[in-house]
Enzyme design. Structure first.
Site, PDB file in Angstrom:
ATOM      1  N   GLN A 164       0.816  -1.168   0.049  1.00 16.79           N
ATOM      2  CA  GLN A 164      -0.148  -0.001  -0.007  1.00 16.79           C
ATOM      3  C   GLN A 164       1.059   1.176   0.053  1.00 16.79           C
ATOM      4  OE1 GLN A 164      -3.302   0.058   2.914  1.00 16.79           O
ATOM      5  NE2 GLN A 164      -3.817   1.981   2.217  1.00 16.79           N
ATOM      6  N   PHE A 165       0.964   1.783  -1.276  1.00 21.01           N
ATOM      7  CA  PHE A 165       1.991   2.871  -1.303  1.00 21.01           C
ATOM      8  C   PHE A 165       1.512   4.236  -0.668  1.00 21.01           C
ATOM      9  CE2 PHE A 165      -0.871   3.994  -4.769  1.00 21.01           C
ATOM     10  CZ  PHE A 165      -1.039   5.043  -4.921  1.00 21.01           C
ATOM     11  N   THR A 166       0.016   4.259  -0.402  1.00 21.83           N
ATOM     12  CA  THR A 166      -0.636   5.337   0.143  1.00 21.83           C
ATOM     13  C   THR A 166      -0.275   5.568   1.482  1.00 21.83           C
ATOM     14  OG1 THR A 166      -2.449   4.153   0.695  1.00 21.83           O
ATOM     15  CG2 THR A 166      -2.571   5.261  -1.378  1.00 21.83           C
TER      16      THR A 166
END
Length: 148
Positions: free
Chosen positions: A78-80
């Protein structure tokens, strides 16, 4: 590197309506990678993750590890987790790792965790639908800036 660890009684992830990963009791872990992360950092993060003692013992004390309860892992990239919201209302993701490098680190983390536990995964870069039953609720954030 950042891990959002959620103690769950069950969790799953679907892509295009198909469940691709599913666990019972264990940890759902959302994994964020930055460009400065290394395998050495990942090793320290994995060691901390796998050693967490956040399950209840027979006296209802938070004292047991994933090993003690026969738990499983669902690992989701999850890059967020590297969203920067300091300016304006639209997050910036420039602090997130470049996709090729982040995927390499994600796969490395999966391989290290798989040495000791049953691991299910999401699909890197896909639009995923994650379902979980958070047990507690119990959520811990592990950040390499604080651990390494």
């Amino acid at each position: 590197m950042k891990f959002v660890v959620q103690r769950v009684t069950e969790a799953s992830v679907a892509v295009d309506g198909n469940v691709i990963g599913k666990i019972g009791k264990g940890f759902l872990v959302l994994i964020g990678v930055s460009d400065s992360d290394t395998k050495e950092i990942a090793d320290k993060m994995v060691k901390k993750l796998l050693g967490l003692r956040i399950f209840d013992d027979e006296n209802d004390k938070i004292n047991l590890s994933l090993t003690d309860v026969g738990g499983e892992l669902l690992l989701i990239s999850q890059f967020t987790l590297y969203a920067n919201c300091k300016k304006g209302y639209r997050p910036s993701f420039i602090e997130a790792g470049a996709p090729d490098m982040a995927n390499e680190m994600y796969e490395y983390i999966i391989s290290k965790c798989s040495e000791q536990f049953h691991v299910e995964t999401g699909e890197f870069g896909a639009d995923m639908k994650v379902s979980l039953l958070n047990d507690g609720p119990f959520t811990i954030i592990l950040d390499s800036d604080d651990i390494c």
